[in-house]
Design a protein around this motif. Structure first.
Motif, PDB file in Angstrom:
ATOM      1  N   SER A   1      28.185   9.244  39.785  1.00 12.39           N
ATOM      2  CA  SER A   1      28.351   7.820  40.223  1.00 12.39           C
ATOM      3  C   SER A   1      29.767   8.634  40.906  1.00 12.39           C
ATOM      4  N   VAL A   2      30.348   7.250  41.614  1.00  9.79           N
ATOM      5  CA  VAL A   2      30.838   6.666  42.490  1.00  9.79           C
ATOM      6  C   VAL A   2      32.086   6.980  41.764  1.00  9.79           C
ATOM      7  N   GLY A   3      33.352   8.149  42.126  1.00  8.29           N
ATOM      8  CA  GLY A   3      34.691   8.159  41.405  1.00  8.29           C
ATOM      9  C   GLY A   3      34.511   9.023  39.862  1.00  8.29           C
ATOM     10  N   SER A   4      33.620  10.055  39.968  1.00 11.66           N
ATOM     11  CA  SER A   4      33.182  11.080  38.719  1.00 11.66           C
ATOM     12  C   SER A   4      33.558  11.859  38.945  1.00 11.66           C
ATOM     13  N   GLY A   5      34.814  12.171  40.144  1.00  9.65           N
ATOM     14  CA  GLY A   5      35.080  13.649  40.693  1.00  9.65           C
ATOM     15  C   GLY A   5      34.520  15.010  41.492  1.00  9.65           C
ATOM     16  N   LYS A   6      33.657  14.277  42.107  1.00 12.77           N
ATOM     17  CA  LYS A   6      32.450  15.529  43.212  1.00 12.77           C
ATOM     18  C   LYS A   6      33.566  16.469  43.919  1.00 12.77           C
ATOM     19  N   THR A   7      34.347  15.185  44.704  1.00  9.23           N
ATOM     20  CA  THR A   7      35.010  15.845  45.768  1.00  9.23           C
ATOM     21  C   THR A   7      37.124  16.863  45.158  1.00  9.23           C
ATOM     22  N   THR A   8      37.049  15.936  44.220  1.00  8.29           N
ATOM     23  CA  THR A   8      38.432  16.892  43.916  1.00  8.29           C
ATOM     24  C   THR A   8      38.074  17.775  43.628  1.00  8.29           C
ATOM     25  N   LEU A   9      36.725  18.216  42.487  1.00  8.84           N
ATOM     26  CA  LEU A   9      35.940  19.302  41.686  1.00  8.84           C
ATOM     27  C   LEU A   9      35.632  20.469  43.050  1.00  8.84           C
ATOM     28  N   ILE A  10      35.057  20.100  44.111  1.00 11.17           N
ATOM     29  CA  ILE A  10      34.600  21.361  45.091  1.00 11.17           C
ATOM     30  C   ILE A  10      36.165  21.460  45.373  1.00 11.17           C
ATOM     31  N   LYS A  11      36.702  20.572  45.918  1.00 10.19           N
ATOM     32  CA  LYS A  11      37.780  20.603  46.443  1.00 10.19           C
ATOM     33  C   LYS A  11      38.649  22.591  45.529  1.00 10.19           C
ATOM     34  N   ASN A  12      38.546  22.013  43.808  1.00  9.34           N
ATOM     35  CA  ASN A  12      39.515  23.859  43.366  1.00  9.34           C
ATOM     36  C   ASN A  12      38.903  24.407  43.007  1.00  9.34           C
ATOM     37  N   LEU A  13      37.529  24.606  42.887  1.00  8.21           N
ATOM     38  CA  LEU A  13      36.571  25.237  43.637  1.00  8.21           C
ATOM     39  C   LEU A  13      36.277  25.846  44.376  1.00  8.21           C
ATOM     40  N   SER A  14      36.663  25.656  45.956  1.00 10.54           N
ATOM     41  CA  SER A  14      36.149  26.346  46.623  1.00 10.54           C
ATOM     42  C   SER A  14      37.324  27.423  47.363  1.00 10.54           C
ATOM     43  N   ASN A  15      37.368  28.288  47.552  1.00  5.93           N
ATOM     44  CA  ASN A  15      37.625  29.117  47.994  1.00  5.93           C
ATOM     45  C   ASN A  15      38.724  29.703  49.496  1.00  5.93           C
ATOM     46  N   THR A  16      37.609  28.575  50.381  1.00  8.28           N
ATOM     47  CA  THR A  16      37.882  27.763  51.913  1.00  8.28           C
ATOM     48  C   THR A  16      38.907  26.390  51.876  1.00  8.28           C
ATOM     49  N   GLU A  17      39.304  25.814  52.991  1.00  3.69           N
ATOM     50  CA  GLU A  17      39.525  24.950  53.306  1.00  3.69           C
ATOM     51  C   GLU A  17      38.260  24.110  53.009  1.00  3.69           C
ATOM     52  N   THR A  18      38.075  22.734  52.460  1.00  3.93           N
ATOM     53  CA  THR A  18      36.882  22.158  52.134  1.00  3.93           C
ATOM     54  C   THR A  18      37.129  21.353  53.406  1.00  3.93           C
ATOM     55  N   ILE A  19      35.437  21.237  53.597  1.00  6.92           N
ATOM     56  CA  ILE A  19      35.058  19.774  54.569  1.00  6.92           C
ATOM     57  C   ILE A  19      35.484  18.743  53.787  1.00  6.92           C
ATOM     58  N   ASN A  20      35.247  17.615  54.319  1.00  5.92           N
ATOM     59  CA  ASN A  20      35.447  16.184  53.605  1.00  5.92           C
ATOM     60  C   ASN A  20      34.699  14.737  54.817  1.00  5.92           C
ATOM     61  N   THR A  21      34.550  13.804  53.754  1.00  7.65           N
ATOM     62  CA  THR A  21      34.197  12.987  54.708  1.00  7.65           C
ATOM     63  C   THR A  21      34.903  11.843  54.295  1.00  7.65           C
ATOM     64  N   ASP A  22      35.113  11.840  53.806  1.00  4.12           N
ATOM     65  CA  ASP A  22      35.756  10.484  53.030  1.00  4.12           C
ATOM     66  C   ASP A  22      36.603   9.479  53.635  1.00  4.12           C
ATOM     67  N   VAL A  23      36.367   8.386  53.281  1.00  5.03           N
ATOM     68  CA  VAL A  23      36.228   7.038  54.319  1.00  5.03           C
ATOM     69  C   VAL A  23      37.359   6.138  53.461  1.00  5.03           C
ATOM     70  N   LYS A  24      38.057   4.985  53.370  1.00  4.94           N
ATOM     71  CA  LYS A  24      38.413   3.816  52.997  1.00  4.94           C
ATOM     72  C   LYS A  24      37.777   2.552  52.611  1.00  4.94           C
ATOM     73  N   SER A  25      37.655   2.598  51.763  1.00  9.28           N
ATOM     74  CA  SER A  25      36.311   2.129  50.928  1.00  9.28           C
ATOM     75  C   SER A  25      37.066   0.642  51.214  1.00  9.28           C
ATOM     76  N   SER A  26      35.665  -0.342  51.771  1.00  9.96           N
ATOM     77  CA  SER A  26      36.018  -1.775  51.448  1.00  9.96           C
ATOM     78  C   SER A  26      35.499  -2.561  50.568  1.00  9.96           C
ATOM     79  N   ILE A  27      35.394  -2.477  49.517  1.00 13.64           N
ATOM     80  CA  ILE A  27      34.906  -3.424  48.232  1.00 13.64           C
ATOM     81  C   ILE A  27      35.834  -2.149  46.889  1.00 13.64           C
ATOM     82  N   ASP A  28      36.351  -2.631  46.362  1.00 13.71           N
ATOM     83  CA  ASP A  28      36.949  -2.608  44.513  1.00 13.71           C
ATOM     84  C   ASP A  28      35.810  -1.390  44.072  1.00 13.71           C
TER      85      ASP A  28
END
Lengths: 130, 176
Positions: free
Chosen positions: B11-38
């Protein structure tokens, strides 16, 4: 009135460009602000989500792999073209999706979409709506 | 070169992006945008996260993180093809996150022989009863026995634990 100026700009573009099938404006994270469709079919939320994902992927490809800035994402199909553009709407990041029929060549579709995105970005922020 | 795909879902906010960033040997590609809802954080993934772990000259692991919101499930369909392993992240004590588990198990057709583990995140931040019991109940109903870890997505050691467990699960499934 909510989105009146936006509706006016979209209507103007539809009259000028012709062969427009759909115009959708959504937030950067895929929530629909307003959608126009000539065929009456409404899959606004799906289109907003797809527009948001495709634009974010295009943005990642250009900024993180090509070290440059995204201008637009163009998808050509047998039945027409889809142009996706990043814009701002009432002070917030937004995505414009412009879908036209095959009669409108891709260059023209991109021209009208870009013109509309620029006009939308000038709509001032309004605390009462959005 | 063999390329294996690992999907990070949850689910949203469970830490997927952070975990991939920490696991990856290379610079990760991410597609984050500013959330318009809380959603409890500023940024949200709307496309896909991508990172890589190069094991050796012949084997590369592709780390694919998908958006948590169901409206982006067309991205899940893309990642679902040819998966080697799945990591499901559950936000501790989040009813929404636990409810989503059942949906994700079905959507990604998780079977006992799928290399899959469940990571409970935010255990350090959200006090109270852990979600582990609820997760076990859901798995029991499906006759699934999957490793469940409490993890901190910010710690590289935790990310490595996940990766080593998946390798072990595959070896167990293959009887090697």
């Amino acid at each position: 009135m909510e989105h009146e100026e936006l509706k006016f700009l979209i209507g103007k573009t539809v009259r000028q460009a012709e062969y427009v099938n759909k115009i959708n404006l959504s937030s950067a994270d895929g929530f629909t602000y307003h959608s126009f469709s000539t065929d009456g079919q409404s899959e606004d939320d799906k289109l907003s989500a797809v527009s948001s994902s495709l634009t974010s992927l295009s943005n990642a490809a250009t900024s993180q792999l090509m070290n440059t800035e995204l201008i637009s994402t163009v998808i050509e199909s047998a039945d027409g073209n889809m142009v996706l553009l990043k814009t701002r709407y009432r002070g917030k990041d937004a995505v414009l999706c412009f879908i036209s029929g095959p009669q409108l060549i891709v260059g023209k579709a991109r021209y009208y979409a870009k013109k509309l995105a620029e006009a939308i970005s000038t709509i001032p922020a309004d605390q009462s709506a959005v | 070169m063999i390329h294996k795909k690992i999907a990070f879902i949850g689910s949203v906010g469970s830490g997927k992006t952070t975990l991939i960033k920490n696991l990856s040997n290379t610079e990760t590609i991410n597609t984050d945008v500013k959330s318009s809802i809380d959603i409890g954080k500023d940024l949200t993934t709307v496309g896909m996260d991508y990172g890589e772990i190069r094991i050796d000259e012949d084997l590369k692991l592709g780390l694919y993180g998908v958006p948590g919101q169901r409206k982006f499930s067309f991205m899940w369909d893309f990642v679902k093809q040819g998966l080697w392993a799945v990591v499901i992240l559950i936000k501790n004590n989040s009813t929404e996150s636990i409810k989503e588990l059942e949906y994700l198990l079905d959507y990604f057709a998780i079977k006992q022989d799928t290399p899959c583990l469940i990571g409970i995140t935010h255990s350090d931040l959200i006090k109270g009863e852990t979600s582990k019991k609820h997760i076990k109940n859901i798995l029991n109903k499906r006759n699934l026995v999957l490793p469940i870890y409490s993890i901190n997505a910010n710690l590289k050691e935790n990310a490595e634990l996940i990766f080593r467990t998946l390798i072990l699960l595959e070896e167990t499934n293959n009887g090697t």
